[in-house]
Design an enzyme around this catalytic site. Structure first.
Site, PDB file in Angstrom:
ATOM      1  CE  LYS A  42     -12.663  -2.430  -0.983  1.00 54.08           C
ATOM      2  NZ  LYS A  42     -13.435  -3.352  -0.083  1.00 54.08           N
ATOM      3  CE  LYS A  85      -7.848  -9.412  -3.514  1.00 51.55           C
ATOM      4  NZ  LYS A  85      -8.211  -9.415  -2.280  1.00 51.55           N
ATOM      5  CE  LYS A 109      -4.268  -1.835   1.396  1.00 49.85           C
ATOM      6  NZ  LYS A 109      -5.699  -1.702   2.331  1.00 49.85           N
TER       7      LYS A 109
HETATM    8  P1  ATP Z   1      -8.560  -4.310  -1.834  1.00 52.35           P
HETATM    9  O1  ATP Z   1      -8.674  -4.450  -3.350  1.00 52.35           O
HETATM   10  O2  ATP Z   1      -8.409  -2.711  -1.636  1.00 52.35           O
HETATM   11  O3  ATP Z   1      -7.626  -5.101  -1.571  1.00 52.35           O
HETATM   12  P2  ATP Z   1     -10.807  -5.994  -1.804  1.00 52.35           P
HETATM   13  O4  ATP Z   1     -11.835  -5.688  -2.813  1.00 52.35           O
HETATM   14  O5  ATP Z   1      -9.873  -7.169  -1.846  1.00 52.35           O
HETATM   15  O6  ATP Z   1      -9.900  -4.453  -1.518  1.00 52.35           O
HETATM   16  P3  ATP Z   1     -11.293  -6.070   1.002  1.00 52.35           P
HETATM   17  O7  ATP Z   1     -11.969  -5.131   1.795  1.00 52.35           O
HETATM   18  O8  ATP Z   1      -9.574  -6.166   1.146  1.00 52.35           O
HETATM   19  O9  ATP Z   1     -11.441  -6.220  -0.410  1.00 52.35           O
HETATM   20  O10 ATP Z   1     -11.428  -7.470   1.594  1.00 52.35           O
HETATM   21  C1  ATP Z   1     -12.753  -7.900   2.452  1.00 52.35           C
HETATM   22  C2  ATP Z   1     -12.991  -9.338   2.473  1.00 52.35           C
HETATM   23  O11 ATP Z   1     -13.177 -10.122   1.208  1.00 52.35           O
HETATM   24  C3  ATP Z   1     -11.746 -10.046   2.646  1.00 52.35           C
HETATM   25  O12 ATP Z   1     -12.091 -11.097   3.694  1.00 52.35           O
HETATM   26  C4  ATP Z   1     -11.074 -10.689   1.566  1.00 52.35           C
HETATM   27  O13 ATP Z   1     -10.171 -11.980   1.903  1.00 52.35           O
HETATM   28  C5  ATP Z   1     -12.353 -10.827   0.953  1.00 52.35           C
HETATM   29  N1  ATP Z   1     -12.137 -10.868  -0.699  1.00 52.35           N
HETATM   30  C6  ATP Z   1     -11.846  -9.637  -1.195  1.00 52.35           C
HETATM   31  N2  ATP Z   1     -11.704 -10.113  -2.863  1.00 52.35           N
HETATM   32  C7  ATP Z   1     -11.919 -11.262  -2.749  1.00 52.35           C
HETATM   33  C8  ATP Z   1     -12.221 -12.269  -3.923  1.00 52.35           C
HETATM   34  N3  ATP Z   1     -11.961 -11.755  -5.065  1.00 52.35           N
HETATM   35  N4  ATP Z   1     -12.552 -13.418  -3.830  1.00 52.35           N
HETATM   36  C9  ATP Z   1     -12.785 -13.841  -2.568  1.00 52.35           C
HETATM   37  N5  ATP Z   1     -12.621 -13.266  -1.489  1.00 52.35           N
HETATM   38  C10 ATP Z   1     -12.239 -11.761  -1.676  1.00 52.35           C
END
Ligand code: ATP
Ligand code: LTN
Length: 328
Positions: free
Chosen positions: A197, A194, A111
């Site tokens: 966002k 994956k 980050k």
């Molecule tokens: P960022 O891209 O900023 O890391 P993110 O979309 O990955 O954000 P987070 O807020 O970090 O989302 O994650 C919230 C929860 O969702 C966590 O428990 C994470 O493991 C899960 N998660 C996020 N993206 C995925 C995905 N593509 N598939 C399965 N689980 C996910």
């Protein structure tokens, strides 16, 4: 009963990856354990500085958590800043972790690298200490998180063990659990990454609050491959396999079984899209209903904060006492 805790930051809108990978498991787990779920607004402060946005994002996240099925009578859903013990114990945790340990956290390295030249808050660096406080405050035995959060749970364990050996047995040492149906949802446009966002564009991301027509369009445009055979093979056919995984997660049938029913990509895309639309329909309706009654949402969060606060106060008092701070 096992005590389980997991938290989510009120940043960005909830997408299909968050739902299938995390939130859905929180919902199914609520009847098997004593669950606490925090909306960690103070963690979001590490990367947010626009006035007035966090409170609104917090309300929306709360409505979403209830809309997906967390039952306020069963699960304790609370806002981190409503329970001041988080920041109080957070300081104690900062004094129990070393600069070197925090420097090795990959989330901080990633980050801060992304924000190079930008303002990098000290909070972004000490973030894992506050996360450790979130967890040990509730005597949590299990923390359901995605793979990306494992290192933060490991450091929480190290901090808890160190505190216990310095000041006597105080904290439960938690362990990370990867959810049973831990779907890993990939980006529809880039199925080797994956769904996230922080992805460059929105076309491969499906939000929980998106209109059915927009969802269908995204599925119809999903990237597959130049073959025509429908087969479940994550390595060779990531796009097709992701569609099969999503359909499997919605229908409960194994992806390999579903693959046998298709001879063309088109019908697989529209069936996956329709399954998602149908799965989200009741969630969207409940979300809209909850958002029309802000007073009720505030009441539910107040109840959550009371329940969370009672546990947190007891743990903080125990920690202060074991350290030997002068009672007031
Ligand atoms: P960022 O891209 O900023 O890391 P993110 O979309 O990955 O954000 P987070 O807020 O970090 O989302 O994650 C919230 C929860 O969702 C966590 O428990 C994470 O493991 C899960 N998660 C996020 N993206 C995925 C995905 N593509 N598939 C399965 N689980 C996910
Ligand atoms: N760091 C986590 C959010 C988070 C969390 C927690 C998760 C903050 N405190 C305690 C589990 C337990 C994230 O970025 N997803």
């Amino acid at each position: 009963m096992t005590r389980v805790l997991s938290c989510i930051q009120p940043t960005g809108d909830v997408h299909l990856g968050n739902y299938l990978g995390a939130l859905r498991n929180w919902v199914s787990g609520q009847h098997e354990a004593d669950v606490f779920h925090g909306i960690v607004d103070l963690h979001a402060l590490t990367v947010t500085d626009t006035p007035g946005t966090l409170g609104d994002a917090t309300v929306r996240m709360a409505a979403m958590l209830f809309a997906v099925g967390l039952d306020p009578d069963v699960a304790t859903v609370f806002v981190q800043s409503h329970v001041p013990e988080h920041t109080q114990l957070g300081w104690v945790m900062e004094c129990t972790v070393s600069f070197g340990e925090l420097s090795r956290m990959t989330q901080f390295k990633d980050k801060s690298a992304k924000r190079e030249g930008d303002f990098i808050s000290a909070g972004l660096f000490t973030y894992p200490a506050l996360q450790a406080a979130d967890i040990v405050l509730y005597d949590a035995e299990e923390v359901p998180v995605g793979e990306d959060q494992r290192q933060h749970i490991e450091i929480t364990r190290d901090i808890a063990i160190r505190f216990n050996s310095r000041f006597g047995d105080t904290f439960v040492v938690p362990k990370a659990v990867t959810p049973k149906a831990g779907a890993r949802v990939m980006d529809l446009q880039d199925p080797t990454s994956k769904m996230s966002k922080s992805a460059g564009s929105d076309t491969g991301l499906v939000y929980l609050l998106e209109e059915p027509a927009a969802i269908m369009k995204k599925f119809k445009r999903a990237v597959t491959d130049s073959e025509t055979e429908v087969r479940y093979d994550r390595a060779e056919k990531p796009g097709v396999s992701n569609l099969l995984d999503i359909l499997a997660a919605c229908s409960g049938e194994p992806a390999e079984v579903l693959a046998c029913r298709y001879t063309q990509y088109g019908p697989l895309k529209s069936d996956a899209g329709e399954a998602v639309v149908e799965m989200l329909r009741p969630i969207q309706a409940r979300y809209q209903e909850l958002m029309t009654d802000r007073a009720e949402l505030a009441r539910l969060l107040h109840v959550g904060a009371e329940r969370a606060g009672a546990v947190a106060r007891a743990t903080l008092a125990r920690a202060y006492e074991h350290i030997g701070l002068l009672p007031r």
